[in-house]
Write a protein that holds these residues in place. Structure first.
Motif, PDB file in Angstrom:
ATOM      1  N   GLY A  95       0.817  -1.215   0.000  1.00  0.00           N
ATOM      2  CA  GLY A  95       0.000   0.000   0.000  1.00  0.00           C
ATOM      3  C   GLY A  95       0.847   1.259   0.000  1.00  0.00           C
ATOM      4  O   GLY A  95       0.526   2.232  -0.683  1.00  0.00           O
ATOM      5  N   VAL A  96       1.940   1.235   0.741  1.00  0.00           N
ATOM      6  CA  VAL A  96       2.848   2.392   0.771  1.00  0.00           C
ATOM      7  C   VAL A  96       3.424   2.642  -0.617  1.00  0.00           C
ATOM      8  O   VAL A  96       3.467   3.789  -1.084  1.00  0.00           O
ATOM      9  N   ASP A  97       3.868   1.581  -1.280  1.00  0.00           N
ATOM     10  CA  ASP A  97       4.403   1.741  -2.641  1.00  0.00           C
ATOM     11  C   ASP A  97       3.388   2.417  -3.551  1.00  0.00           C
ATOM     12  O   ASP A  97       3.715   3.341  -4.299  1.00  0.00           O
ATOM     13  N   ALA A  98       2.145   1.959  -3.499  1.00  0.00           N
ATOM     14  CA  ALA A  98       1.096   2.548  -4.340  1.00  0.00           C
ATOM     15  C   ALA A  98       0.828   3.995  -3.935  1.00  0.00           C
ATOM     16  O   ALA A  98       0.719   4.876  -4.799  1.00  0.00           O
ATOM     17  N   ALA A  99       0.730   4.253  -2.638  1.00  0.00           N
ATOM     18  CA  ALA A  99       0.452   5.616  -2.164  1.00  0.00           C
ATOM     19  C   ALA A  99       1.555   6.586  -2.565  1.00  0.00           C
ATOM     20  O   ALA A  99       1.290   7.765  -2.822  1.00  0.00           O
ATOM     21  N   GLN A 100       2.778   6.104  -2.644  1.00  0.00           N
ATOM     22  CA  GLN A 100       3.894   6.964  -3.017  1.00  0.00           C
ATOM     23  C   GLN A 100       4.067   7.083  -4.536  1.00  0.00           C
ATOM     24  O   GLN A 100       5.032   7.670  -4.993  1.00  0.00           O
ATOM     25  N   GLY A 101       3.124   6.535  -5.297  1.00  0.00           N
ATOM     26  CA  GLY A 101       3.138   6.714  -6.738  1.00  0.00           C
ATOM     27  C   GLY A 101       4.000   5.725  -7.500  1.00  0.00           C
ATOM     28  O   GLY A 101       4.194   5.882  -8.704  1.00  0.00           O
ATOM     29  N   LYS A 102       4.484   4.681  -6.848  1.00  0.00           N
ATOM     30  CA  LYS A 102       5.350   3.711  -7.515  1.00  0.00           C
ATOM     31  C   LYS A 102       4.578   2.807  -8.481  1.00  0.00           C
ATOM     32  O   LYS A 102       5.190   2.076  -9.244  1.00  0.00           O
TER      33      LYS A 102
ATOM     34  N   GLY B  67       2.007   4.329 -10.277  1.00  0.00           N
ATOM     35  CA  GLY B  67       1.302   5.345 -11.047  1.00  0.00           C
ATOM     36  C   GLY B  67       0.458   6.228 -10.140  1.00  0.00           C
ATOM     37  O   GLY B  67       0.026   5.801  -9.071  1.00  0.00           O
ATOM     38  N   ASP B  68       0.236   7.459 -10.591  1.00  0.00           N
ATOM     39  CA  ASP B  68      -0.505   8.422  -9.776  1.00  0.00           C
ATOM     40  C   ASP B  68      -1.933   7.996  -9.480  1.00  0.00           C
ATOM     41  O   ASP B  68      -2.474   8.327  -8.432  1.00  0.00           O
ATOM     42  N   LYS B  69      -2.563   7.267 -10.387  1.00  0.00           N
ATOM     43  CA  LYS B  69      -3.959   6.871 -10.182  1.00  0.00           C
ATOM     44  C   LYS B  69      -4.106   5.816  -9.090  1.00  0.00           C
ATOM     45  O   LYS B  69      -5.197   5.620  -8.580  1.00  0.00           O
ATOM     46  N   ALA B  70      -3.011   5.159  -8.722  1.00  0.00           N
ATOM     47  CA  ALA B  70      -3.070   4.110  -7.695  1.00  0.00           C
ATOM     48  C   ALA B  70      -2.816   4.649  -6.299  1.00  0.00           C
ATOM     49  O   ALA B  70      -2.906   3.901  -5.323  1.00  0.00           O
ATOM     50  N   ARG B  71      -2.527   5.945  -6.179  1.00  0.00           N
ATOM     51  CA  ARG B  71      -2.162   6.495  -4.863  1.00  0.00           C
ATOM     52  C   ARG B  71      -3.285   6.318  -3.837  1.00  0.00           C
ATOM     53  O   ARG B  71      -3.046   5.863  -2.719  1.00  0.00           O
ATOM     54  N   ALA B  72      -4.497   6.694  -4.178  1.00  0.00           N
ATOM     55  CA  ALA B  72      -5.615   6.567  -3.231  1.00  0.00           C
ATOM     56  C   ALA B  72      -5.853   5.107  -2.873  1.00  0.00           C
ATOM     57  O   ALA B  72      -6.101   4.773  -1.709  1.00  0.00           O
ATOM     58  N   ALA B  73      -5.754   4.227  -3.867  1.00  0.00           N
ATOM     59  CA  ALA B  73      -5.929   2.796  -3.610  1.00  0.00           C
ATOM     60  C   ALA B  73      -4.857   2.275  -2.656  1.00  0.00           C
ATOM     61  O   ALA B  73      -5.110   1.354  -1.881  1.00  0.00           O
TER      62      ALA B  73
END
Length: 160
Positions: A117-124, A126-132
């Motif tokens: 979740g941290v990886d996604a939130a930090q944009g790793k 893509g930007d659209k996955a940050r909230a997820a």
């Protein structure tokens, strides 16, 4: 002496999160399914003070960022700060938490989900996955709360 969790997670921080969450016993030559967190013979796992402190701090970070993310108002800086805080708490837990080996192994699965979740939130991813990513951390914290004996733990309310 450091706990086995410290050694495993220190190495895991350098590995892709999918590897961390995958079952090491899987031998199907395909994609390994993530492990599921299990109770301790029907009971919640015992925790220690450092785990309690780190998880409570992560819950606070999620409770702050999740409403912003859900409303579409979180900015890159919000997600980055969220990721930094959760990562800081994971490092604290890794350094200080001392659980018995079976509880440690179950926590390892939860931490793997949190780091994903941290990886996604930090944009790793893509930007659209940050909230997820924030939602994924919240879900992992809810899994923690249902499997570990953290007095007065309150589940994170997830957006519908």
């Amino acid at each position: 002496m450091k706990s086995p969790l410290y050694l495993v997670l220190a190495a895991a921080l350098a590995l892709p999160v999918a590897t961390l969450a995958a079952s090491p016993a899987a031998h199907d030559h395909g994609a390994a399914a993530p492990q599921k967190v299990e109770l301790n013979a029907g009971m919640k796992w015992q925790i220690d003070a450092p785990l309690r402190q780190g998880m409570a701090a992560m819950r606070k970070a999620v409770s702050h960022t999740l409403p912003l993310a859900h409303a579409g108002k979180a900015q890159a800086a919000d997600y980055d700060a969220f990721g930094a805080e959760v990562s800081k708490q994971v490092a604290y837990i890794v350094e200080n938490c001392k659980l018995e080996p079976k509880a440690d192994a179950q926590l390892h699965i939860v931490i793997g989900e949190i780091l994903g979740g941290v990886d996604a939130a930090q944009g790793k991813q893509g930007d659209k996955a940050r909230a997820a990513g924030v939602v994924k951390v919240a879900e992992a914290l809810n899994t923690y709360g249902s499997h570990f004996d953290h007095a007065s733990w309150k589940s994170v309310q997830l957006p519908h």
